[in-house]
Design an enzyme around this catalytic site. Structure first.
Site, PDB file in Angstrom:
ATOM      1  N   ASN A  14       0.651  -1.577  -0.010  1.00  0.00           N
ATOM      2  CA  ASN A  14      -0.315   0.324  -0.312  1.00  0.00           C
ATOM      3  C   ASN A  14       0.603   1.729   0.034  1.00  0.00           C
ATOM      4  OD1 ASN A  14      -3.140  -0.678   0.231  1.00  0.00           O
ATOM      5  ND2 ASN A  14      -2.333  -2.170   1.741  1.00  0.00           N
ATOM      6  N   LYS A  65       5.066   4.490  24.974  1.00  0.00           N
ATOM      7  CA  LYS A  65       4.339   4.394  23.467  1.00  0.00           C
ATOM      8  C   LYS A  65       4.334   6.240  23.175  1.00  0.00           C
ATOM      9  CE  LYS A  65       0.209   2.966  22.106  1.00  0.00           C
ATOM     10  NZ  LYS A  65       0.393   2.478  20.421  1.00  0.00           N
ATOM     11  N   ARG A  91       0.415  -0.821  15.136  1.00  0.00           N
ATOM     12  CA  ARG A  91       0.524  -0.457  16.804  1.00  0.00           C
ATOM     13  C   ARG A  91      -0.743   0.599  16.317  1.00  0.00           C
ATOM     14  NH1 ARG A  91       4.479  -1.696  19.253  1.00  0.00           N
ATOM     15  NH2 ARG A  91       5.987  -2.840  18.473  1.00  0.00           N
ATOM     16  N   LEU A  92      -1.068   0.367  17.709  1.00  0.00           N
ATOM     17  CA  LEU A  92      -2.241   2.361  17.840  1.00  0.00           C
ATOM     18  C   LEU A  92      -1.736   2.597  18.449  1.00  0.00           C
ATOM     19  CD1 LEU A  92      -4.877   0.569  20.574  1.00  0.00           C
ATOM     20  CD2 LEU A  92      -5.222   0.647  18.160  1.00  0.00           C
ATOM     21  N   ILE A  93      -2.133   3.629  17.936  1.00  0.00           N
ATOM     22  CA  ILE A  93      -1.821   5.172  17.876  1.00  0.00           C
ATOM     23  C   ILE A  93      -2.607   6.107  19.296  1.00  0.00           C
ATOM     24  CG2 ILE A  93      -1.656   7.954  16.509  1.00  0.00           C
ATOM     25  CD1 ILE A  93      -0.233   5.611  15.003  1.00  0.00           C
ATOM     26  N   HIS A 109      -7.988  -1.146   6.830  1.00  0.00           N
ATOM     27  CA  HIS A 109      -8.227  -2.084   7.289  1.00  0.00           C
ATOM     28  C   HIS A 109      -9.106  -3.536   6.684  1.00  0.00           C
ATOM     29  CE1 HIS A 109      -8.702  -4.372  10.544  1.00  0.00           C
ATOM     30  NE2 HIS A 109      -9.612  -5.028   9.991  1.00  0.00           N
TER      31      HIS A 109
HETATM   32  C1  GAR Z   1      -2.966  -4.094   4.265  1.00  0.00           C
HETATM   33  O1  GAR Z   1      -4.434  -5.658   3.885  1.00  0.00           O
HETATM   34  C2  GAR Z   1      -3.877  -3.764   4.988  1.00  0.00           C
HETATM   35  O2  GAR Z   1      -4.877  -3.491   4.902  1.00  0.00           O
HETATM   36  C3  GAR Z   1      -3.967  -3.807   6.534  1.00  0.00           C
HETATM   37  O3  GAR Z   1      -2.537  -4.686   6.201  1.00  0.00           O
HETATM   38  C4  GAR Z   1      -2.134  -5.214   5.053  1.00  0.00           C
HETATM   39  C5  GAR Z   1      -0.879  -4.622   4.523  1.00  0.00           C
HETATM   40  O4  GAR Z   1      -0.853  -5.206   3.764  1.00  0.00           O
HETATM   41  N1  GAR Z   1      -4.164  -3.570   7.523  1.00  0.00           N
HETATM   42  C6  GAR Z   1      -4.154  -4.279   8.646  1.00  0.00           C
HETATM   43  O5  GAR Z   1      -4.616  -5.437   9.430  1.00  0.00           O
HETATM   44  C7  GAR Z   1      -4.846  -3.134   9.679  1.00  0.00           C
HETATM   45  N2  GAR Z   1      -5.154  -3.689  10.985  1.00  0.00           N
HETATM   46  P1  GAR Z   1       1.145  -4.072   3.081  1.00  0.00           P
HETATM   47  O6  GAR Z   1       2.369  -4.151   3.864  1.00  0.00           O
HETATM   48  O7  GAR Z   1       0.628  -5.251   1.648  1.00  0.00           O
HETATM   49  O8  GAR Z   1       0.308  -2.657   2.603  1.00  0.00           O
END
Ligand code: GAR
Length: 187
Positions: A14, A65, A91-93, A109
C-alpha cells in the site's frame, strides 16, 4: 500539495501504491517520510528505492508509547508533515500523535468495518463464514479501527480461498487508498 508520512510494519504494497500515485500525479501529495516499527520490513527497501526518507524505530527501546511518539512527532513536524497515512502499521496510535494530527490520521483496514476490527481481519471474516469481505478507509481515533469511515468497498466471498480473498482485498486497497486520499486532500 500536502506532505504525507506513510507508516507501515510489513510488505508495504500500500505504501508502494500511494508513492506510485503521488509520483505520476494521480495523488496530489508528496510522500516525504516512510515510518516503520520493524527494521526488516520490506517497506523500508521500497521507500529507499523510491527515494523516500525512512525512519525506522524499535518500540521496545523506548520507555513508553508516549516517548517514541514524541520522537516521531518531532520528526514529522520538522519535515512539515500534514497527514499521517497508516498502511499496515500494526500499532495503536496514542494521544501524543492523535492530538498533534487531529483528524489528520487515516488508516486502511481489510474488512467491512465495523465488522472484524483488529488483527487478521481476513481470517476473522472467513472463520465467521461471512458472505462479504471488504476494505475500509477510516479516520484514526483512540480505539482499535473505530474512527469515522471515509470509504468502503465490499465484495462477495463466494466460497473463495483465503489466498483469493486476500488478492482481491489487496487489488481493491491499491486502487481505493490513493483515490480516497486524493478526495480527502482536495476537499
Ligand atoms: C493491508 O491489507 C492492510 O489493510 C492491513 O495490512 C495489510 C498491509 O499490507 N492492515 C491491517 O490489518 C491494519 N489492522 P501491505 O504492507 O502490503 O500494504
Amino acid at each position: 500539495k500536502p506532505k504525507i508520512a506513510v507508516f507501515a510494519s510489513g510488505n508495504g504494497s500500500n505504501f508502494q501504491a500511494i508513492a506510485d500515485a503521488a509520483q505520476i500525479g494521480a495523488l496530489n501529495a508528496e510522500v516525504v517520510l516512510a515510518v516503520s516499527d520493524r527494521p526488516q520490513a520490506y517497506v523500508v527497501e521500497r521507500a529507499k528505492e523510491m527515494g523516500v526518507e525512512t525512519l525506522v524505530f524499535t518500540a521496545s527501546q523506548y520507555g513508553s508509547k508516549a516517548m517514541y511518539e514524541e520522537m516521531l512527532k518531532g520528526k514529522l513536524l520538522g519535515l512539515g508533515v500534514e497527514w499521517i497515512v497508516l498502511a499496515g502499521y500494526m500499532r495503536l496510535i496514542g494521544p501524543v500523535l492523535l492530538s498533534a494530527f487531529e483528524n489528520r490520521i487515516v488508516n486502511i483496514h481489510p474488512s467491512a468495518l465495523p465488522d472484524f476490527p483488529g488483527k487478521d481481519a481476513i481470517g476473522q471474516t472467513l472463520s465467521a463464514g461471512a458472505e462479504t469481505a471488504g476494505v475500509t478507509v477510516h479516520f484514526v481515533d483512540a480505539g482499535m479501527d473505530t474512527g469515522k469511515i471515509i470509504a468502503q468497498e465490499c465484495f462477495p466471498v463466494n466460497g473463495r480461498s483465503r489466498d483469493e480473498v486476500e488478492a482481491e482485498i489487496h487489488a481493491i486497497e491499491h486502487r481505493l487508498y490513493p483515490a480516497t486520499l486524493q478526495q480527502l486532500f482536495s476537499r
